[in-house]
Design a protein around this motif. Structure first.
Motif, PDB file in Angstrom:
ATOM      1  N   GLU A 101      20.462  35.744 -51.230  1.00 18.58           N
ATOM      2  CA  GLU A 101      19.296  35.032 -51.749  1.00 18.58           C
ATOM      3  C   GLU A 101      18.521  35.984 -52.647  1.00 18.58           C
ATOM      4  O   GLU A 101      18.605  37.204 -52.505  1.00 18.58           O
ATOM      5  CB  GLU A 101      18.396  34.557 -50.596  1.00 18.58           C
ATOM      6  N   PHE A 102      17.760  35.419 -53.579  1.00 14.22           N
ATOM      7  CA  PHE A 102      16.979  36.239 -54.482  1.00 14.22           C
ATOM      8  C   PHE A 102      15.669  35.525 -54.792  1.00 14.22           C
ATOM      9  O   PHE A 102      15.541  34.310 -54.616  1.00 14.22           O
ATOM     10  CB  PHE A 102      17.756  36.536 -55.773  1.00 14.22           C
ATOM     11  N   VAL A 108      34.722  34.507 -51.716  1.00 14.95           N
ATOM     12  CA  VAL A 108      33.840  33.338 -51.745  1.00 14.95           C
ATOM     13  C   VAL A 108      32.425  33.896 -51.812  1.00 14.95           C
ATOM     14  O   VAL A 108      31.957  34.539 -50.863  1.00 14.95           O
ATOM     15  CB  VAL A 108      34.012  32.448 -50.505  1.00 14.95           C
ATOM     16  N   TYR A 109      31.760  33.663 -52.937  1.00 12.18           N
ATOM     17  CA  TYR A 109      30.409  34.189 -53.143  1.00 12.18           C
ATOM     18  C   TYR A 109      29.459  33.017 -53.332  1.00 12.18           C
ATOM     19  O   TYR A 109      29.720  32.104 -54.119  1.00 12.18           O
ATOM     20  CB  TYR A 109      30.370  35.097 -54.381  1.00 12.18           C
ATOM     21  N   VAL A 110      28.341  33.035 -52.606  1.00 14.79           N
ATOM     22  CA  VAL A 110      27.338  31.981 -52.692  1.00 14.79           C
ATOM     23  C   VAL A 110      25.965  32.640 -52.782  1.00 14.79           C
ATOM     24  O   VAL A 110      25.662  33.557 -52.000  1.00 14.79           O
ATOM     25  CB  VAL A 110      27.381  31.053 -51.457  1.00 14.79           C
ATOM     26  N   ASP A 111      25.144  32.188 -53.732  1.00 16.44           N
ATOM     27  CA  ASP A 111      23.762  32.656 -53.763  1.00 16.44           C
ATOM     28  C   ASP A 111      22.841  31.521 -54.202  1.00 16.44           C
ATOM     29  O   ASP A 111      23.288  30.466 -54.663  1.00 16.44           O
ATOM     30  CB  ASP A 111      23.590  33.914 -54.622  1.00 16.44           C
ATOM     31  N   ALA A 166      32.720  31.844 -57.202  1.00 13.30           N
ATOM     32  CA  ALA A 166      31.302  32.196 -57.072  1.00 13.30           C
ATOM     33  C   ALA A 166      30.476  30.952 -57.358  1.00 13.30           C
ATOM     34  O   ALA A 166      30.648  30.317 -58.401  1.00 13.30           O
ATOM     35  CB  ALA A 166      30.932  33.318 -58.035  1.00 13.30           C
ATOM     36  N   CYS A 167      29.600  30.617 -56.436  1.00  9.63           N
ATOM     37  CA  CYS A 167      28.759  29.416 -56.529  1.00  9.63           C
ATOM     38  C   CYS A 167      27.306  29.844 -56.583  1.00  9.63           C
ATOM     39  O   CYS A 167      26.752  30.327 -55.590  1.00  9.63           O
ATOM     40  CB  CYS A 167      29.026  28.518 -55.318  1.00  9.63           C
ATOM     41  N   HIS A 168      26.686  29.666 -57.752  1.00  9.63           N
ATOM     42  CA  HIS A 168      25.277  29.979 -57.914  1.00  9.63           C
ATOM     43  C   HIS A 168      24.471  28.680 -57.838  1.00  9.63           C
ATOM     44  O   HIS A 168      24.645  27.787 -58.678  1.00  9.63           O
ATOM     45  CB  HIS A 168      25.020  30.634 -59.272  1.00  9.63           C
ATOM     46  N   ALA A 169      23.601  28.572 -56.830  1.00 11.38           N
ATOM     47  CA  ALA A 169      22.706  27.414 -56.705  1.00 11.38           C
ATOM     48  C   ALA A 169      23.459  26.102 -56.863  1.00 11.38           C
ATOM     49  O   ALA A 169      23.054  25.215 -57.617  1.00 11.38           O
ATOM     50  CB  ALA A 169      21.572  27.504 -57.728  1.00 11.38           C
TER      51      ALA A 169
END
Length: 337
Positions: free
Chosen positions: A311-312, A277-280, A163-166
């Motif tokens: 996206e948030f 694979v998580y990206v936000d 998981a990749c945050h920013a």
């Protein structure tokens, strides 16, 4: 804020001595701690998932344990998710890959040290020698998000989900704006040697860099990770000429080769092997990382890499609430791995 009264996860310190960090160029500590968080009621007899949570630039694993009056601590967040049944028994590992310059990007570099080897070759076996692990996942924010994505792509046999945050990507947007800030700060202090001497005084006093230091130090640290060169001062090839500010194309190309947006075709096969694979990214990210996230999302779509993209509304800071999304997803993916 109202804090839930669920029992938090419990921290366990694993002290160790690193072999691969010996002789690192900044004489950074080789005696380190791996902090591990475990459920409040302990672990079952059977193997459980392990999620490695990587700190961002300027941070380290132990810092993720800090009390914050404005939001849940990581142990509290995990305890709540556990009590709600959104995660089951899991180990969360918090490595220390901090360096004298503020970070390693979780890469091997002769200008910083062998932090990829430290993570994969030393810390993973260290944890497996203490706990029974079903499968490993990896997550992080900012530089930690970069490290999570890149290390999962480099080592899909170790990390089965990420998981990749920013995360740092689209380098022309997230790094280039800091180049003139770096140049101005270096010139204000009288050149690179004077800059480094002033930084040493700052570190010797135990002060955390703030003000212009954050932007300028970020450039120097990234150069140490992406463009090491033993023939250059401090073993670091800078991406700009100090006198004119002109880009040095050969050095900048080395940076771009490490950009996840550009790396996507090279990472695609490995990423396809992952369970998640998580990206936000926040739409108001102060480092313009939303554009890199969108470009990576489009690239992965074009390459046929299954992934989840979100996206948030929010910026780069105080977004720990996004772990409420990624940690349950990682847990489920690893249970199925």
């Amino acid at each position: 804020m109202h804090r839930a009264v669920h029992p938090p996860f419990q921290p366990v310190e694993l002290r160790h001595r690193s072999r691969v960090l010996e002789g690192n160029p900044w004489d950074d500590p080789v005696e380190r701690s791996l902090w591990v968080l475990v459920p409040p009621d302990g672990l079952p007899a059977e193997p459980v998932p392990c999620i490695w949570l990587l700190a961002g630039f300027g941070g380290t694993g132990a810092r993720l344990l800090n009390y914050d009056p404005w939001e849940e601590t990581l142990p509290e967040r995990l305890g709540r998710l556990y009590a709600q049944g959104r995660i089951g028994p899991v180990i969360v590992a918090l490595p220390d890959c901090f360096t004298y310059l503020g970070g390693s990007q979780y890469l091997n570099s002769p200008a910083v040290g062998r932090y990829e080897d430290y993570l994969v070759q030393e810390l993973v076996p260290l944890l497996e020698g203490r706990y029974r692990v079903r499968a490993h996942g990896i997550a992080g924010k900012s530089s930690g998000g970069y490290g999570a994505l890149v290390q999962a792509a480099r080592h899909p046999e170790v990390f089965r989900a990420c998981a990749c945050h920013a995360g740092d990507m689209a380098f022309e947007y997230c790094y280039l704006p800091d180049f003139p800030k770096f140049l101005r700060h270096v010139h204000q202090l009288g050149g690179l040697d004077a800059y480094m001497a002033a930084y040493r005084r700052l570190r010797d006093r135990g002060e955390e860099p703030g003000g212009p230091w954050h932007s300028s130090l970020n450039v120097l640290a990234m150069a140490a990770c992406y463009s090491p060169d033993p023939a250059e001062p401090y073993g670091i090839a800078l991406p700009v000429e100090l006198e004119t500010g002109a880009l040095r194309p050969a050095v900048w190309d080395r940076w771009l080769a490490m950009d996840p947006v550009r790396m996507a075709p090279r990472m695609a096969e490995a990423l396809r092997r992952l369970r998640l694979v998580y990206v936000d990214c926040g739409r108001q990210d102060e480092f313009h990382l939303i554009w890199g996230a969108r470009q990576l999302h489009r690239a992965l779509e074009g390459l046929g890499v299954p992934h989840r993209y979100e996206e948030f509304d929010g910026g780069h800071f105080r977004i720990a609430h996004r772990y409420d999304v990624s940690l349950p997803l990682l847990y489920r993916a690893l249970v199925e791995a």
